[in-house]
Structures are given as C-alpha cells and as structure tokens.
Enzyme design. Structure first.
Site, PDB file in Angstrom:
ATOM      1  N   CYS A 275      34.246  41.139  37.646  1.00 10.37           N
ATOM      2  CA  CYS A 275      35.138  41.388  36.760  1.00 10.37           C
ATOM      3  C   CYS A 275      35.031  40.328  35.648  1.00 10.37           C
ATOM      4  O   CYS A 275      35.096  40.017  34.310  1.00 10.37           O
ATOM      5  CB  CYS A 275      36.533  42.130  36.984  1.00 10.37           C
ATOM      6  SG  CYS A 275      37.384  41.198  37.791  1.00 10.37           S
TER       7      CYS A 275
ATOM      8  N   LYS B 113      44.276  51.522  50.090  1.00 11.70           N
ATOM      9  CA  LYS B 113      43.108  52.871  50.723  1.00 11.70           C
ATOM     10  C   LYS B 113      41.565  51.085  50.325  1.00 11.70           C
ATOM     11  O   LYS B 113      41.692  51.141  48.734  1.00 11.70           O
ATOM     12  CB  LYS B 113      42.832  53.739  49.714  1.00 11.70           C
ATOM     13  CG  LYS B 113      41.587  54.044  49.419  1.00 11.70           C
ATOM     14  CD  LYS B 113      41.504  54.634  48.362  1.00 11.70           C
ATOM     15  CE  LYS B 113      40.098  56.021  47.964  1.00 11.70           C
ATOM     16  NZ  LYS B 113      39.048  54.506  48.034  1.00 11.70           N
TER      17      LYS B 113
ATOM     18  N   GLU C 219      31.812  47.077  28.999  1.00 13.22           N
ATOM     19  CA  GLU C 219      31.242  46.959  30.276  1.00 13.22           C
ATOM     20  C   GLU C 219      30.574  47.134  31.784  1.00 13.22           C
ATOM     21  O   GLU C 219      30.407  48.884  31.422  1.00 13.22           O
ATOM     22  CB  GLU C 219      33.004  47.031  31.531  1.00 13.22           C
ATOM     23  CG  GLU C 219      32.849  46.065  32.143  1.00 13.22           C
ATOM     24  CD  GLU C 219      34.339  46.062  33.836  1.00 13.22           C
ATOM     25  OE1 GLU C 219      34.193  45.339  33.852  1.00 13.22           O
ATOM     26  OE2 GLU C 219      34.730  47.091  33.917  1.00 13.22           O
TER      27      GLU C 219
ATOM     28  N   GLU D  60      44.820  45.378  37.896  1.00 10.33           N
ATOM     29  CA  GLU D  60      43.260  44.339  36.939  1.00 10.33           C
ATOM     30  C   GLU D  60      42.252  45.053  37.132  1.00 10.33           C
ATOM     31  O   GLU D  60      41.765  45.816  38.044  1.00 10.33           O
ATOM     32  CB  GLU D  60      43.241  43.325  38.521  1.00 10.33           C
ATOM     33  CG  GLU D  60      42.291  42.005  38.397  1.00 10.33           C
ATOM     34  CD  GLU D  60      41.482  42.047  38.455  1.00 10.33           C
ATOM     35  OE1 GLU D  60      40.707  42.706  37.333  1.00 10.33           O
ATOM     36  OE2 GLU D  60      40.668  41.392  39.363  1.00 10.33           O
TER      37      GLU D  60
END
Length: 478
Positions: free
Chosen positions: A279, A170, A381, A245
């Site tokens: 990231c 996906k 973040e 991750e």
C-alpha cells in the site's frame, strides 16, 4: 496438500466446506482452508469472551513474557515462514525472508519491549492528582490482507494481547499458510486458550460476521478502501473502536538536485517491491523537467534489468502477483493507460518463463509515460507493478500534482538538499513521507493515512492507545 484448520479456544477445528488455496506462481492447488461462517465466529467470540477476565488480570509484565515466547518460537521457524509466504503469495523467497519473516518476529519483540517501558501518566492539580491508566478494550476483531500476511497479522495481534485484550482474527483467504503457522506457534508455547482465535473464510462471511458482532469491541482492518467503507458503515453506528489502514496512490517526487545513480534503485524499489503490492508503493513518479531527459532512460533501463521469475530463486527481483484475478485487474489498467494516451516504455506483458512458472500469474514491471496526472491510471489504485511518470516545472507544481488524489497514505521526496526535501514533504497531504529513502521504518512512529487512505494510527504508543481505553482517576488531597 496442506490442510488448514481454524484455531478456536486452543483447538484446531475443521468445517464442512473448504476453499482451495492456489500457488500463484504455478497455478497449483497447495492447501485447503475452512470456509467458515457466523457459527465459527460465534464460537471464537465465546472463547475470547471466556478468556478475557483471566488474561486481562495478568500483569503487563506477564503478558510481555508471552510475547517473548511467541517471538522466540517464530524466530526458530523463520525459514519456514519465508518458504510458506513465498509459496502462498508468489513473492521472492529472498523478500519473504528479509521482510515478512524478520518483521513478524520483530513485531512481537518490539511491542513486548515497548509495553515494558510504558509508564502511567500523572497530572498534578493544586489540590488533586489525576492518574491516567490504560485498560483493555475487550475482544479485538482483526482483519488482515494478503500482501504481507504474517507481517500485518503479528503487527495487530502483538499490541492487542499485550494490552490485555483477547482476539478473533481473520487472515486473507488467499494467503492462509503463515496464519496457520502462527496458530501452531501459539498452541505450542501454551498461550492460554481463547486469547487468540483465528477463523478462516471469506470476507463477506467471516469478516462481516466479525465486524457486526455485538461482543467484539474493536475492529482493526487493513485492506482496500472500498471494503474499508463497508467495515466503517457497520462498525461506526455500533460505536466500536475503529482503525482502518486502507489503499494508497503514493507520490514519488524527484527533484532536479538529486544524484540519479544513487536515487534510482530506491525509487524503483518503492515502485515495484513485492510486485507493487504494498500500500506504500510509489506508483506516481513526478520528475523535475530539468532532469527528465536524463532520468527517464536511466530509470527504464534499471527497470528492464529487474528479473521476474521463480520466487525460490535468489536472482529473482519480482515474483508472481497474488492471483490470476488480480493480474487481470492490473492488466486492465495497462490497457486503460493505452486508451488514455499513455506510452508503455517497458513491461506491460506476462514474461515468457519455463515450466511450471509458465502457468503463473507473473507480469513484467511496467513504466508508463504521456498521461495526465489527473488520468484514471494515475489517480486510481492499481496495486501492481505499474508506475506512471510525470514531469513537473517547480516545487509548487510537484506538490500540487502529488496532492491531487483522494488518497493520502505515503510518499517520498528525493533531493540532494535534505532541507528542501523536508519542506516539500511537510506540504504533501499524506500520513507518512520519506526523504531520500522509502519504507525505512521505526516502529515507534505513527503509521496510517488521511483522506481515503484510512482512519487512525498504529505503531508505538498509538497502537497501545488504540488497543486500550484511557481511564482517568482524579484523587483529591485530603
């Protein structure tokens, strides 16, 4: 208008409902993608299950040859990959060309070559020999994000299928174009039907259906930490193999012995590449107080000269953020930084651009100072073109500040003394640290984070190990 379809059992298939795909640089609708649900996931699982036996029975060498065919076809369409990736994500086409298109080809070539070099392990005893062999896990569920769409999809599909698994993947609903291109490539080279299935849709529907399906034996997910928790909550009780991750709030440590003129371009790149939507980006920059007064104006001047604009222009350093909703989120953190007492040294606003980019989700690269390293802005973040600057007094102080977050994905240390830089790197609580560079990747080494940045490692033998089951056969001498 590009019409995207699911790719299931070797066929392109539509759905009754669709989702609009927006070009974030202009706000224009560029594609329509399927709004799939559990029914389409079930069809993909059935196809993957049917293809499992025949695919796993091919030799490893035969499977590597299929990876080579896919790589060759992708390489012939590199410029199209770059164009579609820029159109879909808003990133500069120069970046998409150098990173996304290039690495998508390299990923398939790397895992083909690396798998060819694999040798089964053997452990001798006084009276027996242990043979360790790798077998396919089964059906791999792969869920990938929007920031590096084909780059990360190929990073998962290549090792999954070379180890004999079949795939239900996906891609992000925000950036579906290159996943569709990969489906076209897979179809054109004639990969056996059902080996790779790509299902488009929302994470809450398609992603969740993949994670909870009892016949999917393995989940590899790259995305946000909050979503990763939900994936783990579902997959872990089902004893699926799991690789996560997740997010990062990475530290960049600038020591007092560094050559600033040489280091600042790399430090800025680590903070703002892909509009800060990587990231691994170094969004917390810790600078020795001995060079603070020299570093800050030089760094701000460099950032001010970064050009934000038309993603198709070779002169643009930064393009648009992936969506207007994401820009709103990033801007909310800039406002939070001001409420927390931070000073905006540059950026913080949408740039004034000519039509049609005046309607795009652009944001100037932003540098903030004056915040505590424990503030929300400096520990949560943001995933956008925002960095915070913090002075430190000693190497030990820098290490303590770098390790203060719940994240532990990556980091970098910049020093004129590599031994000093390496000693500091060893004490940073992250899965990866670069010294005097950033995002310098050897695909053989482990990739992944600790703490809230994820579970597991990918890359080289770690990927081959994750996408297989290690079986030991002990043979006693007669």
């Amino acid at each position: 208008m590009i019409i995207i379809q699911n790719y299931i059992n070797g066929k392109f298939q539509s759905t009754d409902k669709n989702i609009e795909d927006i070009n974030p640089a202009t706000g224009e609708i560029i594609a329509s993608i399927p709004k799939s649900n559990s029914n389409e996931v079930q069809m993909a699982v059935d196809a993957a299950d049917k293809a499992r036996k025949g695919w796993s029975e091919l030799s490893l060498e035969e499977r590597t040859q299929w990876l080579d065919k896919i790589a060759d076809s992708l390489e012939s369409r590199s410029e199209q990959i770059a164009s579609l990736e820029s159109l879909d994500t808003g990133k500069p086409v120069s970046l998409a060309r150098a990173v996304d298109a290039s690495r998508s080809v390299v990923n398939f070539r790397f895992f083909a070559d690396f798998a060819r070099g694999y040798s089964p392990e053997k452990f001798e005893m006084d009276d027996a020999t242990n043979h360790v062999i790798l077998k396919p896990v089964g059906i791999a569920g792969l869920i990938t994000p929007w920031n590096l769409p084909l780059y990360l999809l190929s990073w998962k599909i290549a090792p999954a299928i070379v180890m004999g698994n079949t795939v239900v993947a996906k891609p992000s609903e925000l950036t579906p174009l290159t996943a569709n291109l990969l489906a076209e490539v897979i179809h054109d080279v004639g990969l056996p039907k059902g080996v790779v299935n790509i299902v488009h849709g929302l994470g809450s529907e398609v992603g969740q259906s993949i994670v909870e399906h009892p016949k999917i034996n393995l989940i590899s997910f790259t995305g946000g930490t909050m979503t990763g928790r939900k994936v783990a909550e579902t997959a872990a009780p089902m004893f699926k193999k799991l690789s996560l991750e997740l997010g990062g709030k990475n530290a960049t440590i600038v020591l007092d012995d560094v050559n600033l003129d040489e280091a600042i371009p790399g430090i800025a790149r680590s903070g703002f590449l892909n509009q800060g939507q990587v990231c691994l980006c170094g969004s917390r920059i810790f600078v020795s107080d001995k060079i603070w007064d020299e570093f800050v104006p030089k760094f701000v001047d460099y950032v001010k000269n970064m050009k934000v604009g038309d993603p198709s222009s070779p002169d643009s350093d930064l393009g648009a953020l992936v969506s207007f909703a994401h820009r709103d989120k990033v801007e909310s953190y800039i406002h939070l930084a001001q409420r927390e007492g931070g000073e905006i040294l540059c950026g913080g606003q949408a740039p004034k651009l000519e039509s049609p980019f005046d309607n795009g989700a652009f944001l100037e690269p932003t540098v903030v100072t004056g915040l505590s390293h424990l503030s929300r802005t400096a520990t949560e973040e943001i995933f956008g073109p925002v960095v915070t600057l913090h002075p430190f007094e000693s190497d030990e102080n820098a290490i303590e500040m770098a390790n203060c977050t719940d994240y532990g994905l990556a980091g970098s240390v910049w020093s004129g003394n590599t031994d000093r830089g390496t000693k500091i790197a060893e004490k940073i609580e992250t899965g990866m640290v670069w010294v005097n560079t950033w995002l310098h990747r050897d695909l053989r080494v482990p990739f992944g984070g600790i703490k809230d940045s994820g579970v597991g490692r990918e890359g080289g033998r770690w990927s081959l190990g994750f996408f297989s089951e290690a079986i030991n056969i002990c043979v006693k001498e007669s």
